[in-house]
Design a protein around this motif. Structure first.
Motif, PDB file in Angstrom:
ATOM      1  N   LYS A 166      -4.247  11.256  -4.843  1.00 39.68           N
ATOM      2  CA  LYS A 166      -3.158  10.904  -5.768  1.00 39.68           C
ATOM      3  C   LYS A 166      -3.323   9.453  -6.192  1.00 39.68           C
ATOM      4  CE  LYS A 166       0.299  14.015  -3.826  1.00 39.68           C
ATOM      5  NZ  LYS A 166       0.673  13.958  -2.414  1.00 39.68           N
ATOM      6  N   LYS A 167      -2.835   9.132  -7.369  1.00 37.21           N
ATOM      7  CA  LYS A 167      -3.013   7.784  -7.923  1.00 37.21           C
ATOM      8  C   LYS A 167      -2.502   6.704  -6.941  1.00 37.21           C
ATOM      9  CE  LYS A 167      -2.078   5.105 -12.107  1.00 37.21           C
ATOM     10  NZ  LYS A 167      -1.532   3.940 -11.448  1.00 37.21           N
ATOM     11  N   ASP A 168      -3.336   5.712  -6.710  1.00 35.30           N
ATOM     12  CA  ASP A 168      -2.962   4.561  -5.868  1.00 35.30           C
ATOM     13  C   ASP A 168      -2.578   4.908  -4.433  1.00 35.30           C
ATOM     14  OD1 ASP A 168      -3.444   2.732  -7.830  1.00 35.30           O
ATOM     15  OD2 ASP A 168      -1.392   2.797  -8.611  1.00 35.30           O
ATOM     16  N   SER A 169      -2.913   6.095  -3.966  1.00 31.61           N
ATOM     17  CA  SER A 169      -2.498   6.450  -2.608  1.00 31.61           C
ATOM     18  C   SER A 169      -3.596   6.121  -1.594  1.00 31.61           C
ATOM     19  CB  SER A 169      -2.165   7.941  -2.536  1.00 31.61           C
ATOM     20  OG  SER A 169      -3.330   8.715  -2.668  1.00 31.61           O
ATOM     21  N   TRP A 170      -3.161   5.876  -0.380  1.00 32.30           N
ATOM     22  CA  TRP A 170      -4.077   5.632   0.737  1.00 32.30           C
ATOM     23  C   TRP A 170      -3.729   6.572   1.871  1.00 32.30           C
ATOM     24  CZ3 TRP A 170      -8.243   2.367   0.491  1.00 32.30           C
ATOM     25  CH2 TRP A 170      -8.309   1.540  -0.634  1.00 32.30           C
ATOM     26  N   VAL A 171      -4.748   7.070   2.533  1.00 30.42           N
ATOM     27  CA  VAL A 171      -4.565   8.082   3.575  1.00 30.42           C
ATOM     28  C   VAL A 171      -5.140   7.543   4.882  1.00 30.42           C
ATOM     29  CG1 VAL A 171      -5.248  10.428   4.251  1.00 30.42           C
ATOM     30  CG2 VAL A 171      -4.698   9.925   1.858  1.00 30.42           C
ATOM     31  N   HIS A 172      -4.366   7.642   5.944  1.00 35.62           N
ATOM     32  CA  HIS A 172      -4.826   7.147   7.246  1.00 35.62           C
ATOM     33  C   HIS A 172      -5.827   8.118   7.859  1.00 35.62           C
ATOM     34  CE1 HIS A 172      -4.111   5.995  11.651  1.00 35.62           C
ATOM     35  NE2 HIS A 172      -4.738   4.986  11.078  1.00 35.62           N
ATOM     36  N   ILE A 173      -6.813   7.571   8.551  1.00 35.08           N
ATOM     37  CA  ILE A 173      -7.769   8.430   9.278  1.00 35.08           C
ATOM     38  C   ILE A 173      -7.401   8.354  10.753  1.00 35.08           C
ATOM     39  CG2 ILE A 173     -10.200   8.846   9.796  1.00 35.08           C
ATOM     40  CD1 ILE A 173     -10.887   7.835   7.063  1.00 35.08           C
ATOM     41  N   PRO A 174      -6.676   9.346  11.243  1.00 33.62           N
ATOM     42  CA  PRO A 174      -6.174   9.247  12.619  1.00 33.62           C
ATOM     43  C   PRO A 174      -7.306   9.349  13.627  1.00 33.62           C
ATOM     44  CG  PRO A 174      -5.752  11.432  11.724  1.00 33.62           C
ATOM     45  CD  PRO A 174      -6.355  10.633  10.606  1.00 33.62           C
ATOM     46  N   THR A 214       0.820  -1.203   0.000  1.00 30.18           N
ATOM     47  CA  THR A 214       0.000   0.000   0.000  1.00 30.18           C
ATOM     48  C   THR A 214       0.857   1.258   0.000  1.00 30.18           C
ATOM     49  OG1 THR A 214      -1.806  -1.120   1.078  1.00 30.18           O
ATOM     50  CG2 THR A 214      -1.692   1.241   1.383  1.00 30.18           C
ATOM     51  N   ASN A 215       0.480   2.188  -0.858  1.00 29.73           N
ATOM     52  CA  ASN A 215       1.195   3.447  -0.959  1.00 29.73           C
ATOM     53  C   ASN A 215       0.533   4.471  -0.024  1.00 29.73           C
ATOM     54  OD1 ASN A 215       2.514   5.697  -1.797  1.00 29.73           O
ATOM     55  ND2 ASN A 215       1.535   5.785  -3.815  1.00 29.73           N
ATOM     56  N   ILE A 216       1.070   4.548   1.191  1.00 32.02           N
ATOM     57  CA  ILE A 216       0.458   5.437   2.188  1.00 32.02           C
ATOM     58  C   ILE A 216       1.076   6.828   2.089  1.00 32.02           C
ATOM     59  CG2 ILE A 216       0.141   5.822   4.674  1.00 32.02           C
ATOM     60  CD1 ILE A 216       0.272   2.663   4.840  1.00 32.02           C
ATOM     61  N   VAL A 217       0.202   7.835   2.028  1.00 31.88           N
ATOM     62  CA  VAL A 217       0.690   9.211   1.887  1.00 31.88           C
ATOM     63  C   VAL A 217       0.528   9.911   3.230  1.00 31.88           C
ATOM     64  CG1 VAL A 217       0.507  11.267   0.434  1.00 31.88           C
ATOM     65  CG2 VAL A 217      -0.320   9.093  -0.418  1.00 31.88           C
ATOM     66  N   PRO A 218       1.623   9.992   4.026  1.00 33.15           N
ATOM     67  CA  PRO A 218       1.468  10.523   5.388  1.00 33.15           C
ATOM     68  C   PRO A 218       1.167  12.012   5.429  1.00 33.15           C
ATOM     69  CG  PRO A 218       3.757   9.872   4.970  1.00 33.15           C
ATOM     70  CD  PRO A 218       2.995   9.579   3.722  1.00 33.15           C
ATOM     71  N   GLU A 219       1.514  12.743   4.360  1.00 30.40           N
ATOM     72  CA  GLU A 219       1.320  14.204   4.425  1.00 30.40           C
ATOM     73  C   GLU A 219      -0.126  14.619   4.143  1.00 30.40           C
ATOM     74  OE1 GLU A 219       3.244  12.593   2.360  1.00 30.40           O
ATOM     75  OE2 GLU A 219       2.857  13.196   0.290  1.00 30.40           O
ATOM     76  N   GLU A 220      -0.959  13.678   3.673  1.00 28.59           N
ATOM     77  CA  GLU A 220      -2.353  14.050   3.399  1.00 28.59           C
ATOM     78  C   GLU A 220      -3.247  13.639   4.562  1.00 28.59           C
ATOM     79  OE1 GLU A 220      -4.316  13.805  -0.468  1.00 28.59           O
ATOM     80  OE2 GLU A 220      -2.573  12.664  -1.118  1.00 28.59           O
ATOM     81  N   SER A 221      -4.369  14.373   4.749  1.00 24.83           N
ATOM     82  CA  SER A 221      -5.371  13.889   5.704  1.00 24.83           C
ATOM     83  C   SER A 221      -6.737  14.458   5.348  1.00 24.83           C
ATOM     84  CB  SER A 221      -4.981  14.240   7.131  1.00 24.83           C
ATOM     85  OG  SER A 221      -4.972  15.618   7.283  1.00 24.83           O
ATOM     86  N   ILE A 222      -7.769  13.738   5.760  1.00 26.64           N
ATOM     87  CA  ILE A 222      -9.130  14.175   5.433  1.00 26.64           C
ATOM     88  C   ILE A 222      -9.504  15.379   6.308  1.00 26.64           C
ATOM     89  CG2 ILE A 222      -9.825  11.871   4.657  1.00 26.64           C
ATOM     90  CD1 ILE A 222     -11.415  11.657   7.355  1.00 26.64           C
ATOM     91  N   PRO A 223     -10.441  16.220   5.846  1.00 29.88           N
ATOM     92  CA  PRO A 223     -10.797  17.409   6.644  1.00 29.88           C
ATOM     93  C   PRO A 223     -11.391  17.053   8.011  1.00 29.88           C
ATOM     94  CG  PRO A 223     -11.690  17.547   4.399  1.00 29.88           C
ATOM     95  CD  PRO A 223     -11.138  16.162   4.552  1.00 29.88           C
ATOM     96  N   VAL A 224     -11.097  17.904   8.988  1.00 25.61           N
ATOM     97  CA  VAL A 224     -11.725  17.803  10.316  1.00 25.61           C
ATOM     98  C   VAL A 224     -12.607  19.046  10.448  1.00 25.61           C
ATOM     99  CG1 VAL A 224     -11.347  17.719  12.807  1.00 25.61           C
ATOM    100  CG2 VAL A 224      -9.735  16.561  11.258  1.00 25.61           C
ATOM    101  N   ILE A 225     -13.904  18.835  10.612  1.00 21.54           N
ATOM    102  CA  ILE A 225     -14.846  19.960  10.564  1.00 21.54           C
ATOM    103  C   ILE A 225     -15.536  20.154  11.916  1.00 21.54           C
ATOM    104  CG2 ILE A 225     -16.931  20.851   9.403  1.00 21.54           C
ATOM    105  CD1 ILE A 225     -16.053  19.236   6.905  1.00 21.54           C
ATOM    106  N   ASP A 226     -15.495  21.389  12.397  1.00 26.27           N
ATOM    107  CA  ASP A 226     -16.142  21.737  13.660  1.00 26.27           C
ATOM    108  C   ASP A 226     -17.622  22.030  13.374  1.00 26.27           C
ATOM    109  OD1 ASP A 226     -17.107  23.029  15.942  1.00 26.27           O
ATOM    110  OD2 ASP A 226     -15.164  23.962  16.377  1.00 26.27           O
ATOM    111  N   MET A 227     -18.504  21.257  13.989  1.00 25.69           N
ATOM    112  CA  MET A 227     -19.940  21.379  13.685  1.00 25.69           C
ATOM    113  C   MET A 227     -20.655  22.406  14.574  1.00 25.69           C
ATOM    114  SD  MET A 227     -20.827  19.414  11.133  1.00 25.69           S
ATOM    115  CE  MET A 227     -22.596  19.135  11.260  1.00 25.69           C
ATOM    116  N   SER A 228     -19.918  23.120  15.459  1.00 28.45           N
ATOM    117  CA  SER A 228     -20.601  24.050  16.382  1.00 28.45           C
ATOM    118  C   SER A 228     -21.492  25.032  15.634  1.00 28.45           C
ATOM    119  CB  SER A 228     -19.614  24.863  17.209  1.00 28.45           C
ATOM    120  OG  SER A 228     -18.543  24.109  17.605  1.00 28.45           O
ATOM    121  N   ASN A 229     -20.953  25.592  14.538  1.00 35.22           N
ATOM    122  CA  ASN A 229     -21.749  26.550  13.743  1.00 35.22           C
ATOM    123  C   ASN A 229     -22.059  25.934  12.384  1.00 35.22           C
ATOM    124  OD1 ASN A 229     -21.612  28.618  15.753  1.00 35.22           O
ATOM    125  ND2 ASN A 229     -19.478  28.907  15.115  1.00 35.22           N
ATOM    126  N   TRP A 230     -22.808  24.841  12.401  1.00 37.11           N
ATOM    127  CA  TRP A 230     -22.974  24.058  11.170  1.00 37.11           C
ATOM    128  C   TRP A 230     -23.732  24.786  10.071  1.00 37.11           C
ATOM    129  CZ3 TRP A 230     -27.900  22.488   9.566  1.00 37.11           C
ATOM    130  CH2 TRP A 230     -28.922  22.681  10.498  1.00 37.11           C
TER     131      TRP A 230
END
Ligand SMILES: CC(C)(COP(=O)(O)OP(=O)(O)OC[C@H]1O[C@@H](n2cnc3c(N)ncnc32)[C@H](O)[C@@H]1OP(=O)(O)O)[C@@H](O)C(=O)NCCC(=O)NCCSC(=O)/C=C/c1ccc(O)cc1
Ligand SMILES: O=C(O)CCC(=O)C(=O)O
Ligand SMILES: [Fe+2]
Length: 359
Positions: free
Chosen positions: A256-264, A52-68
């Motif tokens: 990115k092609k073939d990349s996988w991103v960890h969800i911390p 697996t081609n893990i891309v450590p520099e990428e991450s999914i958005p973290v969204i604050d829902m207080s003011n949704w």
């Protein structure tokens, strides 16, 4: 724990009998203290973590829902759903203790004696809405997945009190009930992003008419690099609300092609992902993205997804508002239960399920 053994099963059918028919699951295998992974769990090379081609520099958005309802926040939500198909939410309003209680309840269920858990298997329970099982489609898979689960389809509180295990019933019901508020907020925002400003009864049924909660248990695995916790798949839901513990191991297909991103893991957060039903209804605008779970060699892991779905009897297809505005539909109208049956009858195969709905 039993003494360490290398190969306690005389043949493949003895292992299958132990894991599936007797209901010991992979938890039972793990507790035998095996030194090596049984061959039934060895995944093809291309599905393994080491490839697996893990891309450590990428991450999914973290969204604050207080003011949704703030336009800046709604834009973040809609962009995340169309670009990533995944995001995490914080300050979402589901109390931390509700989340902690459902995690405790998950351990309580899986720590029950095998004979008790087995009462919730397909063979032993009269209800189709409760299912204790292992792997994903064990009778169809070439290689099994290192996961046990309890799946609970919500019909009513009365049905739940008759059929759901009492060690986790109240906690799962509370988790579902408390999550409904944020589910409605997210769907309202996502619909607005498609210029659908009113969610009437029919639309609400299509978006969130049924819910299923799974309790996933991934026990410690010998040779985790040879297998998977869950193979590559996208969910068939509208949205999935996922509670994971602090261990980590969930990966999503990156941009990115073939990349996988960890969800911390983020304490108190919930992971949200778009499922195939929303990809279909949004005519491809919001994306259900492939994800997978790695097996872990040193720690047990749990996760608790709520799959928010159309009703099984709903016909789903691109929303009429989108077609009326001149968009060419890329998906046909399908009966949702046909779509789900198609998903459950074959092993996980990435994004292939959605081809069933393509025109
Ligand atoms: C179409 C269903 C699922 C079953 O319909 P049925 O005609 O009554 O048929 P069966 O109950 O005999 O189930 C058909 C097959 O699917 C299997 N199945 C029936 N639910 C399940 C179940 N939750 N789990 C894993 N096998 C099952 C079931 O064991 C059976 O397998 P088999 O005996 O080998 O033919 C029906 O209950 C239904 O429409 N449910 C409402 C909608 C619904 O549940 N949507 C699902 C959202 S779940 C989701 O998005 C992702 C789930 C997921 C799950 C695991 C992953 O690894 C990854 C993702
Ligand atoms: O365990 C996880 O983090 C993800 C589980 C998942 O993808 C699923 O149950 O569909
Ligand atoms: Fe999933």
């Amino acid at each position: 724990m039993a003494p360490t053994r290398a190969a306690p099963f005389s043949d493949s059918s003895a292992l299958i009998d132990f894991v599936i028919n007797q209901g010991n699951g992979v938890k039972g295998l793990s507790e035998l203290g095996l030194e090596t992974l049984p061959e039934q769990y060895i995944q093809p090379l291309e599905e393994r973590m080491c490839m697996t081609n893990i891309v450590p520099e990428e991450s999914i958005p973290v969204i604050d829902m207080s003011n949704w309802e703030d336009p800046e926040v709604t834009k973040l939500i809609c962009d995340a759903a169309s670009e990533w198909g995944f995001f995490q939410i914080i300050n979402h309003g589901v109390p931390v203790e509700v989340l902690e209680n459902v995690k405790d309840a998950t351990y309580r269920f899986f720590n029950l004696p095998v004979e008790v858990k087995n009462m919730y298997s397909k063979e032993h329970l009269p209800s189709k809405n409760v299912k204790f099982g292992t792997s994903f489609a064990p009778h169809a898979e070439k290689a099994l997945e290192w996961k046990d689960y309890l799946s609970l389809f919500y019909v009513s509180d009365e049905e739940a009190s008759t059929f759901w295990p009492c060690v986790c019933r109240e906690q799962v019901l509370e988790y579902m009930k408390k999550s409904k508020v944020v589910i409605k907020q997210l769907l309202k925002v996502l619909m607005k992003g498609l210029n659908v400003n009113e969610i009437d009864e029919t639309k609400e049924s299509m978006l969130m008419g049924s819910m299923r909660t799974n309790l996933n248990y991934y026990p410690i695995c010998p040779n985790p690099e040879l297998t998977v916790g869950i193979g590559r798949h996208s969910d068939v839901s509208t949205l999935t609300i996922l509670l994971q513990d602090e261990i980590g191991g969930l990966f999503v297909r990156g941009n990115k092609k073939d990349s996988w991103v960890h969800i911390p893991p983020i304490k108190g957060s919930l992971v949200i992902n778009v499922g195939d039903a929303l990809q279909i209804m949004s005519n491809g605008r919001y994306k259900s993205v492939e994800h997978r779970v790695f097996a872990n060699g040193s720690t047990n892991r749990i996760s608790v997804p709520i799959f928010v779905n159309p009703r099984p009897t709903d016909m789903i297809g691109p929303l009429t508002e989108l077609i009326a505005s001149g968009e060419e539909p890329i998906y046909k109208q399908i009966l949702y239960s046909d779509y789900v049956k198609h998903f459950f009858h074959k092993p996980h195969d990435g994004k292939k399920t959605i081809e069933f709905a393509e025109i």
